[in-house]
Design a protein around this motif. Structure first.
Motif, mmCIF file in Angstrom:
data_model
loop_
_atom_site.group_PDB
_atom_site.id
_atom_site.type_symbol
_atom_site.label_atom_id
_atom_site.label_comp_id
_atom_site.label_asym_id
_atom_site.label_seq_id
_atom_site.Cartn_x
_atom_site.Cartn_y
_atom_site.Cartn_z
ATOM 1 N N PRO A 251 -16.833 2.849 74.194
ATOM 2 C CA PRO A 251 -16.939 3.246 75.616
ATOM 3 C C PRO A 251 -16.285 4.602 75.858
ATOM 4 O O PRO A 251 -15.260 4.706 76.534
ATOM 5 N N LEU A 255 -20.708 9.681 75.367
ATOM 6 C CA LEU A 255 -21.982 8.979 75.267
ATOM 7 C C LEU A 255 -22.567 8.764 76.657
ATOM 8 O O LEU A 255 -21.838 8.462 77.606
ATOM 9 N N GLU A 257 -24.550 7.000 79.786
ATOM 10 C CA GLU A 257 -24.859 5.665 80.296
ATOM 11 C C GLU A 257 -26.377 5.466 80.196
ATOM 12 O O GLU A 257 -27.128 6.417 80.346
ATOM 13 N N ARG A 260 -23.322 3.865 76.504
ATOM 14 C CA ARG A 260 -21.871 3.846 76.314
ATOM 15 C C ARG A 260 -21.325 2.425 76.246
ATOM 16 O O ARG A 260 -21.553 1.614 77.136
#
Length: 458
Positions: A251, A255, A257, A260
């Motif tokens: 998370p 990255l 969404e 993530r």
């Protein structure tokens, strides 16, 4: 000769233009640091080379003092810490010169692929880079270089026309098929066993755009997607390059969404033909499992990092690979039993199978030391090592996966992504016995005192 455990007289290095640093000097820690933070180097001396002359002087000093030598540009390929000795850092040697008429680039030792891309893209040209353009172009290439577009164009080493290299005796040489052909052979797939490359001339491709990206399905669909992809790879043309991966993403804000922090099954593709035809070819993959995140699009070649979305910031990492001769139903089952949805505590960030064949299976125009042309697929894993307990779990998971997949393998790896090399037998797995013996002969010729003994050496 034995490794140097003290700092010899540095007077002979006084004419080097770049910084010459010892532990405790300002800038030392920054100069020895690389991308892979799991390999923290502590050499006795680091030479931050400003050009080929500095490399010559450093190697002459090392030869005269019997000091072992390591080389680092970006540190993407670092797989264990370098202790003592001399580290030559080529990170400051980043010059790239493009000849658009000849479609070539002259690339200095420390240039990253993104430097080559930036110089070649204005001319509508592109290099054969790998899955991360943050990696060093020369280090990647002397290991053979497995490109994103490998099935279409072959290995990066296949496009090299010549190297400027300094052998451990401090002698600068030019290696190409007509001059120093054995040195040229060993530098294409033999990694850093015979000299320190200061620059290379490589061919460029007339490519401005590609059609590519990742199709992501929730991880519980891994079996259906992998089976469909394995069957699909038997029929696609060599202009289609792809990989199936199981991703356990952290998370982190780097990255996007909704990827993530998720558990995903992904097919990453790169297609050099007409985008509409590429979209049609993808139909069986799209039909195999629900696609939750679709990142496939036509993109500038300079945006290739979008396809595999590899980390761009330094981190402690462990990678490994195994070349596969086949991807049967049993092989798929063995893979999923080790890293699939029923193994929720698997510590591997990425477990990926790349489609080989095509141009990767054809011999190079000039003989080389690459020993992966008989592989139909390549298994690779990547893990992040935030703590010793995680590192131990990663080692167990990696060893278990390799044991399970060994019956379907060729018995070999690729030197660039082999991971931490073990004993001589483990290191030799990057080459056939015949090529390994020839590399050893070349090593005795060009590095008889084994000064280049760090990294994946013979």
């Amino acid at each position: 000769m034995t490794a140097t455990h003290h700092t010899p007289d540095l007077f002979a290095l006084s004419d080097i233009r770049g910084p010459v640093l010892r532990p405790g000097d300002e800038g030392y820690a920054e100069e020895v640091a690389g991308f892979n933070l799991a390999a923290l180097h502590t050499p006795d001396v680091v030479v931050a080379a400003s050009g080929a002359d500095d490399v010559v002087a450093a190697l002459r000093w090392a030869s005269a003092t019997g000091t072992p030598v390591a080389v680092q540009a970006t540190g993407h390929g670092a797989n264990f810490p370098i202790e003592h000795g001399l580290l030559i850092s080529t990170a400051g040697m980043t010059d790239v010169r493009v000849d658009p008429e000849r479609r070539t680039a002259t690339v200095a030792a420390g240039a990253k692929w993104r430097d080559v891309l930036a110089a070649s893209a204005p001319h509508g040209l592109a290099p054969l880079n790998g899955t991360s353009t943050d990696a060093g172009a020369v280090g990647y290439t002397v290991g053979g270089g497995l490109p994103v577009l490998g099935r279409t164009y072959g290995y990066a080493a296949d496009l090299v026309r010549s190297f400027e290299v300094v052998t451990p005796d401090g002698l600068p040489r030019e290696a190409d098929p007509a001059h120093e052909p054995e040195l040229f052979w060993a530098l294409r797939g033999g990694k850093g066993n015979v000299g320190v490359v200061t620059s290379m001339v490589t061919e460029l491709l007339p490519l401005r755009t590609v059609f590519g990206g990742g199709l992501h399905s929730p991880g519980e669909n891994a079996e259906a997607l992998l089976k469909a992809w394995a069957e699909w790879t038997r029929t696609v043309p060599e202009e289609m390059c792809s990989a199936f991966g199981i991703l356990r993403l952290p998370p982190i804000p780097q990255l996007p969404e909704p990827l993530r922090g998720g558990f995903w099954a992904r097919v990453a593709i790169t297609w050099t033909g007409d985008p509409d035809e590429g979209e049609q070819l993808l139909a069986p993959i799209r039909a195999a499992a629900p696609v939750a995140v679709d990142l496939v699009e036509e993109m500038p070649y300079t945006a290739m990092d979008r396809i595999y979305m590899e980390p761009q910031d330094p981190l402690p990492a462990r990678e490994s690979c195994l070349l596969l001769r086949e991807l049967t139903a049993d092989a798929i089952r063995a893979f999923l039993d080790e890293v699939g949805p029923d193994v929720p505590d698997c510590p591997l960030l990425v477990a990926q199978i790349r489609h080989m064949g095509g141009a990767l299976a054809r011999p190079a125009r000039a003989e080389d030391a690459i020993c992966a042309r008989d592989a139909h697929h390549l298994l690779e894993t990547v893990a992040v090592l935030p703590s010793p307990p995680v590192a131990a779990a990663v080692e167990r998971a990696t060893a278990s996966l390799h044991t399970a997949m060994a019956p379907y393998g060729t018995g070999r790896t690729m030197v660039n992504i082999h991971g931490t090399p073990g004993d001589a037998a483990d290191r030799a797995r990057a080459w056939t016995p015949e090529v390994y013996d020839r590399l050893r002969r070349a090593k005795r010729t060009y590095d008889p005192h084994n000064l280049l003994r760090f990294g994946h050496t013979v």
